[in-house]
Design an enzyme around this catalytic site. Structure first.
Site, PDB file in Angstrom:
ATOM      1  N   GLN A   1      25.176 -16.454   2.211  1.00 24.80           N
ATOM      2  CA  GLN A   1      24.352 -15.313   2.600  1.00 24.80           C
ATOM      3  C   GLN A   1      24.821 -14.009   1.967  1.00 24.80           C
ATOM      4  O   GLN A   1      24.083 -13.024   1.985  1.00 24.80           O
ATOM      5  CB  GLN A   1      24.335 -15.163   4.118  1.00 24.80           C
ATOM      6  CG  GLN A   1      23.602 -16.278   4.815  1.00 24.80           C
ATOM      7  CD  GLN A   1      23.592 -16.058   6.301  1.00 24.80           C
ATOM      8  OE1 GLN A   1      24.525 -16.443   6.991  1.00 24.80           O
ATOM      9  NE2 GLN A   1      22.548 -15.404   6.791  1.00 24.80           N
TER      10      GLN A   1
ATOM     11  N   LEU B   1      20.075 -13.616   9.558  1.00 19.77           N
ATOM     12  CA  LEU B   1      20.190 -12.336   8.855  1.00 19.77           C
ATOM     13  C   LEU B   1      19.521 -12.364   7.485  1.00 19.77           C
ATOM     14  O   LEU B   1      19.102 -11.324   6.985  1.00 19.77           O
ATOM     15  CB  LEU B   1      21.664 -11.938   8.725  1.00 19.77           C
ATOM     16  CG  LEU B   1      22.395 -11.697  10.051  1.00 19.77           C
ATOM     17  CD1 LEU B   1      23.862 -11.399   9.804  1.00 19.77           C
ATOM     18  CD2 LEU B   1      21.736 -10.600  10.868  1.00 19.77           C
TER      19      LEU B   1
ATOM     20  N   HIS C   1      23.823 -23.421   6.380  1.00 22.28           N
ATOM     21  CA  HIS C   1      23.825 -22.523   5.210  1.00 22.28           C
ATOM     22  C   HIS C   1      24.701 -23.063   4.084  1.00 22.28           C
ATOM     23  O   HIS C   1      24.316 -22.996   2.916  1.00 22.28           O
ATOM     24  CB  HIS C   1      24.315 -21.123   5.601  1.00 22.28           C
ATOM     25  CG  HIS C   1      23.263 -20.250   6.177  1.00 22.28           C
ATOM     26  ND1 HIS C   1      22.132 -19.872   5.488  1.00 22.28           N
ATOM     27  CD2 HIS C   1      23.167 -19.666   7.400  1.00 22.28           C
ATOM     28  CE1 HIS C   1      21.389 -19.097   6.244  1.00 22.28           C
ATOM     29  NE2 HIS C   1      21.990 -18.962   7.426  1.00 22.28           N
TER      30      HIS C   1
END
Length: 190
Positions: free
Chosen positions: A51, A100, A145
């Site tokens: 991320q 996010l 992720h």
């Protein structure tokens, strides 16, 4: 240092991350500290290295915001380096998740309530530990992720179609956020 969070559509979010090798450990504590600062600035409870544009097997979590529902989460703050899920158990349960990298979209996602994880902490000490409840959920979300998966992958085809335009808008930067982001399809000069 606050790092920019990469938005939906960036290829780094779809790559399976690689382990940290011994020669890459220098600077790891600073990266972990920067990831915590970035996560707190964006008011998140977890953040994975992809991320912030780094395809490495690392994520940080702080589940303290959920300690009113699960008191054992008070001060639950950990870094997970080179983690591997050993086992997921229990009957899946839904929870409304967000991300996010995908601001302003929240959807119910089903996950198992218990997870056993093998990982290294930021001092490169090995652990194998079981987590349950909200801690397990946050860990599974962040673990996805580093496997190149997003929570939207767990949605039904109909739900995916219903949010497709919003996802495309996010990748173009057509979303309001109060933290620094990198948008893969944003027009230059904006």
């Amino acid at each position: 240092m606050k790092l920019p969070i990469v938005a939906y559509g960036d290829p780094v979010l779809r790559k399976k991350a690689t382990d940290f090798e011994p020669q890459e450990i220098a600077g790891l504590k600073q990266l972990v500290a920067d990831m915590y600062e970035t996560m707190y600035n964006a008011r998140g409870v977890g953040l994975a290295a992809p991320q912030v544009g780094l395809s490495k097997r690392l994520f940080v979590v702080d589940a303290t915001p959920f300690d009113d529902e699960e008191p054992e989460l008070k001060d639950f703050k950990k870094a997970f380096i080179n983690p591997q899920i050993v086992e997921e158990t229990g009957e899946e349960w839904p929870f409304n998740e967000g991300c996010l990298s995908i601001p302003d979209i929240r959807e119910d996602v089903y996950r198992k309530p218990e997870v056993r994880l093998s990982y290294y902490d930021e001092d490169m000490q090995h652990h194998e530990e079981a987590f349950n409840g909200m801690a397990a959920r946050i860990i599974q979300h962040e673990y996805d992720h580093i496997e190149g998966k997003l929570f939207t992958d767990k949605l039904s085809p109909l739900r995916k179609r219903l949010i497709e335009k919003r996802l495309n808008d996010i990748s173009k930067g057509a979303v309001k956020v109060d933290y620094k982001m990198k948008f893969p399809a944003a027009k230059k000069g904006r």
